[in-house]
Design a protein around this motif. Structure first.
Motif, PDB file in Angstrom:
ATOM      1  N   PRO A  84     -21.954   4.579 -67.831  1.00  0.00           N
ATOM      2  CA  PRO A  84     -23.304   4.027 -67.955  1.00  0.00           C
ATOM      3  C   PRO A  84     -24.033   4.400 -69.248  1.00  0.00           C
ATOM      4  O   PRO A  84     -25.162   3.953 -69.462  1.00  0.00           O
ATOM      5  N   ALA A  85     -23.409   5.192 -70.113  1.00  0.00           N
ATOM      6  CA  ALA A  85     -24.018   5.518 -71.405  1.00  0.00           C
ATOM      7  C   ALA A  85     -23.785   4.337 -72.341  1.00  0.00           C
ATOM      8  O   ALA A  85     -22.640   3.966 -72.614  1.00  0.00           O
ATOM      9  N   ALA A  97     -29.109   4.551 -74.352  1.00  0.00           N
ATOM     10  CA  ALA A  97     -29.732   4.295 -73.049  1.00  0.00           C
ATOM     11  C   ALA A  97     -28.727   4.596 -71.948  1.00  0.00           C
ATOM     12  O   ALA A  97     -27.535   4.751 -72.195  1.00  0.00           O
ATOM     13  N   ARG A  98     -29.247   4.664 -70.751  1.00  0.00           N
ATOM     14  CA  ARG A  98     -28.421   4.837 -69.552  1.00  0.00           C
ATOM     15  C   ARG A  98     -28.660   3.621 -68.669  1.00  0.00           C
ATOM     16  O   ARG A  98     -29.803   3.229 -68.432  1.00  0.00           O
ATOM     17  N   ALA A  99     -27.578   3.040 -68.196  1.00  0.00           N
ATOM     18  CA  ALA A  99     -27.640   1.847 -67.356  1.00  0.00           C
ATOM     19  C   ALA A  99     -27.559   2.242 -65.887  1.00  0.00           C
ATOM     20  O   ALA A  99     -26.709   3.042 -65.500  1.00  0.00           O
ATOM     21  N   ILE A 136     -30.901  -1.941 -65.010  1.00  0.00           N
ATOM     22  CA  ILE A 136     -32.011  -1.291 -65.696  1.00  0.00           C
ATOM     23  C   ILE A 136     -31.428  -0.448 -66.827  1.00  0.00           C
ATOM     24  O   ILE A 136     -30.492   0.341 -66.612  1.00  0.00           O
ATOM     25  N   LEU A 137     -31.980  -0.618 -68.028  1.00  0.00           N
ATOM     26  CA  LEU A 137     -31.588   0.198 -69.180  1.00  0.00           C
ATOM     27  C   LEU A 137     -32.748   1.137 -69.489  1.00  0.00           C
ATOM     28  O   LEU A 137     -33.855   0.691 -69.811  1.00  0.00           O
ATOM     29  N   GLU A 138     -32.483   2.433 -69.369  1.00  0.00           N
ATOM     30  CA  GLU A 138     -33.512   3.443 -69.615  1.00  0.00           C
ATOM     31  C   GLU A 138     -33.173   4.208 -70.869  1.00  0.00           C
ATOM     32  O   GLU A 138     -32.057   4.761 -70.994  1.00  0.00           O
ATOM     33  N   GLY A 143     -32.075  13.456 -78.746  1.00  0.00           N
ATOM     34  CA  GLY A 143     -31.498  14.769 -78.499  1.00  0.00           C
ATOM     35  C   GLY A 143     -31.080  14.977 -77.051  1.00  0.00           C
ATOM     36  O   GLY A 143     -30.567  16.022 -76.692  1.00  0.00           O
ATOM     37  N   GLY A 144     -31.264  13.921 -76.204  1.00  0.00           N
ATOM     38  CA  GLY A 144     -30.961  14.078 -74.786  1.00  0.00           C
ATOM     39  C   GLY A 144     -29.717  13.387 -74.441  1.00  0.00           C
ATOM     40  O   GLY A 144     -29.133  13.389 -73.450  1.00  0.00           O
TER      41      GLY A 144
END
Length: 144
Positions: A84-85, A97-99, A136-138, A143-144
């Motif tokens: 999901p990265a 983003a994370r999906a 959803i893409l957040e 740096g995270g």
């Protein structure tokens, strides 16, 4: 390594125009906004890039795995299930983003949002027996 662009000719052309102009051409297309999504190939491990219509829900970006109402999920969706990265480009803004797949009431609300942006999503839903994913893409903090 540079991402491998969609093998679909018109999508590849859209991506190249988007990249060459930092989204000045391509971000707004067909009366909607589009982004570039780069996933990691679930088999090859190589970066794969496609262009997608997106909506917004607060700070989150929303995309739909419609595949034009086809019976198979799009490759980008299958890739993000495995990893999901993702990398996203919205106009000139590029970020990690994370999906996350939307579920339940949130999925239904976001489906309504996206179907309001792109009317064909409802037609696509009637063409297929699969449940079309809403993703959803957040943004991942720097740096995270």
């Amino acid at each position: 390594m540079d991402p491998i662009d969609s093998p679909v000719g018109w999508v590849a052309k859209h991506i190249q125009e988007y990249i060459e102009t930092d989204g000045r051409k391509g971000h707004r297309r067909w009366g909607v906004t589009t982004l570039l999504l780069t996933t990691r190939g679930r088999v090859s491990g190589l970066p794969r890039r496609t262009a997608l219509i997106y909506g917004t829900d607060g700070e989150r970006l929303i995309v739909v795995g419609s595949n034009g109402g086809g019976e198979e999920h799009p490759a980008w969706y299958l890739n993000l299930l495995a990893d999901p990265a993702v990398e996203v480009q919205v106009a000139a803004d590029r970020f990690a983003a994370r999906a996350v797949e939307a579920e339940g009431e949130e999925r239904e609300r976001l489906w309504g949002l996206m179907a309001g942006l792109w009317k064909d999503y409802e037609r696509y839903r009637t063409k297929t027996s699969r449940r079309i994913p809403v993703v959803i893409l957040e943004r991942v903090p720097a740096g995270g």
